[in-house]
Design a protein around this motif. Structure first.
Motif, PDB file in Angstrom:
ATOM      1  N   PHE A 132       5.730   8.689  -7.505  1.00 60.24           N
ATOM      2  CA  PHE A 132       6.404   7.609  -6.805  1.00 60.24           C
ATOM      3  C   PHE A 132       7.367   6.815  -7.681  1.00 60.24           C
ATOM      4  CE2 PHE A 132       3.563   6.714  -2.898  1.00 60.24           C
ATOM      5  CZ  PHE A 132       3.335   8.084  -2.742  1.00 60.24           C
ATOM      6  N   SER A 133       7.186   6.826  -9.005  1.00 64.79           N
ATOM      7  CA  SER A 133       7.966   5.933  -9.855  1.00 64.79           C
ATOM      8  C   SER A 133       9.450   6.291  -9.869  1.00 64.79           C
ATOM      9  CB  SER A 133       7.404   5.913 -11.278  1.00 64.79           C
ATOM     10  OG  SER A 133       7.270   7.216 -11.816  1.00 64.79           O
ATOM     11  N   GLY A 134       9.790   7.594  -9.845  1.00 60.96           N
ATOM     12  CA  GLY A 134      11.191   7.988  -9.802  1.00 60.96           C
ATOM     13  C   GLY A 134      11.876   7.550  -8.523  1.00 60.96           C
ATOM     14  N   PRO A 135      11.326   7.870  -7.344  1.00 62.84           N
ATOM     15  CA  PRO A 135      11.916   7.375  -6.100  1.00 62.84           C
ATOM     16  C   PRO A 135      11.969   5.847  -6.026  1.00 62.84           C
ATOM     17  CG  PRO A 135      10.432   9.190  -5.632  1.00 62.84           C
ATOM     18  CD  PRO A 135      10.263   8.864  -7.090  1.00 62.84           C
ATOM     19  N   PHE A 136      10.957   5.174  -6.574  1.00 58.30           N
ATOM     20  CA  PHE A 136      10.969   3.708  -6.581  1.00 58.30           C
ATOM     21  C   PHE A 136      12.134   3.188  -7.418  1.00 58.30           C
ATOM     22  CE2 PHE A 136       9.176  -0.229  -8.716  1.00 58.30           C
ATOM     23  CZ  PHE A 136       9.525  -1.075  -7.687  1.00 58.30           C
TER      24      PHE A 136
END
Length: 366
Positions: free
Chosen positions: A207-211
């Motif tokens: 999730f951290s990349g899309p966030f």
């Protein structure tokens, strides 16, 4: 103590069964019903009046986002999303948090019946905390084993001499439950010339990349997922990758991001205490430390360590927090100089960024 009453909404019969078993292993939780799609859920919400809803993101007849949007407009209530560890799952879940979901947890990609149960303590805690959270309109287990709780010492010892290298302000932000939206509010208010910002948000690796990409699209700053060895520059914000600790280090000429694959700290990886501890060593009183909404107390100790060396420290107030766990723990421990509503934090950070380091340090404790 009154039990938290939960309605499970998921199109998978297996997920409904496993979640029911998992949640009812907690004596403080009662599953009052299940629903295979949002239309059935709509009727059961009226009939059962649950305290918390767990909601799958992809379902038949009406997708989870459409249902959540309608729910938050017509009958706001605490919702915990059940997501998948995929890029689409990340995008949909982040959108759900924008719409008002309190938190989320992820389904394992395989062997659901066995591996899902390994996460029972975390999921039960999220549901219990959600019951006490403030919903926002748009703007069989016999024993739960708990892993040892490590401090930041497991990754980085506390520096004996605080760092003062570079002399440039760096803002360090920590957040958890509700933090994806709180961080958005702060970053949207930052100009392209803002001081560098380093961020640890409790979030899965997928999730951290899309966030980070989502934050980059809504901020005048350049927002990215931090890379190991990446120079820290003004006008840029760096978000810790999920499942890796983010540290700020001095490499002899400049501050850089360092990623650390050490053990979870405060049962989190990335952990806010680790980021704040690294700021003590490398940036010192030039740090501006901030704790936003979040469950638990990760970051409270690290914020106190920053305050002790003269760095200005802030926490989000209870009224604007989804869960006043992390900022509340820091405030009660005396680790914060100021407590502010979310919509006032960005302006205060910019004002502090123009305060001389020595002057800010001299006022600590006065």
């Amino acid at each position: 103590m009154q039990k938290v009453r939960v309605l499970i909404v998921d199109d998978s019969a297996l997920v409904r069964k496993v979640l029911t078993t998992m949640l009812e292993s907690d004596p403080g939780i009662e599953v009052v019903g299940t629903a295979a799609d949002p239309l059935i859920a709509r009727d059961k919400i009226k009939l059962l009046n649950p305290d918390v809803l767990t909601l799958d993101v992809e379902m038949p007849r009406m997708d989870g986002l459409t249902f959540l949007d309608n729910l938050m407009r017509l009958r706001p209530m605490p919702v915990v999303m059940v997501s998948t560890l995929t890029e689409r799952g990340a995008d949909v879940t982040l959108r759900a948090l924008e719409l008002g979901a309190v938190d989320f947890f992820t389904k394992p990609p395989a062997d659901l019946a066995n591996t899902f149960m390994d996460h029972a303590p975390e999921i039960c805690a999220k549901v219990r905390l959600a019951a006490g959270a403030k919903p926002r309109e748009r703007a069989a287990v016999s024993k739960l084993d708990v892993a040892p709780r490590l401090s930041a010492d497991a990754v980085l010892p506390l520096a004996q001499t605080p760092g003062t290298r570079g002399g440039t302000r760096i803002i360090a932000i920590g957040a958890s439950t509700g933090g994806t939206e709180a961080i958005r509010v702060v970053l949207e208010a930052m100009p392209p010339t803002a001081p560098p910002i380093v961020i640890t948000q409790h979030i899965p690796a997928a999730f951290s990349g899309p966030f980070a990409a989502r934050m980059d699209s809504c901020s005048a700053m350049r927002v990215m997922e931090a890379r190991d060895g990446q120079p820290i520059q003004a006008g840029h914000a760096y978000i810790a990758p999920g499942s890796q600790h983010l540290l700020v280090m001095w490499d002899g000429a400049k501050h850089v991001c360092r990623l650390h694959d050490g053990p979870p700290v405060n049962r989190h990886k990335p952990a806010v205490d680790v980021l704040f501890r690294s700021m003590v060593a490398s940036v010192g009183a030039a740090t501006i430390g901030v704790l936003l909404t979040g469950m638990g107390d990760d970051g409270a100790r690290g914020l106190g360590e920053l305050k002790e060396i003269g760095a200005p420290t802030l926490v989000q107030d209870e009224a604007s927090s989804v869960v006043w766990g992390m900022p509340g723990a820091a405030w009660k421990a005396g680790a914060a100089n100021e407590m502010l509503p979310l919509d006032a934090i960005a302006a205060r950070l910019l004002a502090l960024a123009h305060t001389p380091v020595s002057a800010a340090a001299s006022r600590v404790g006065t």
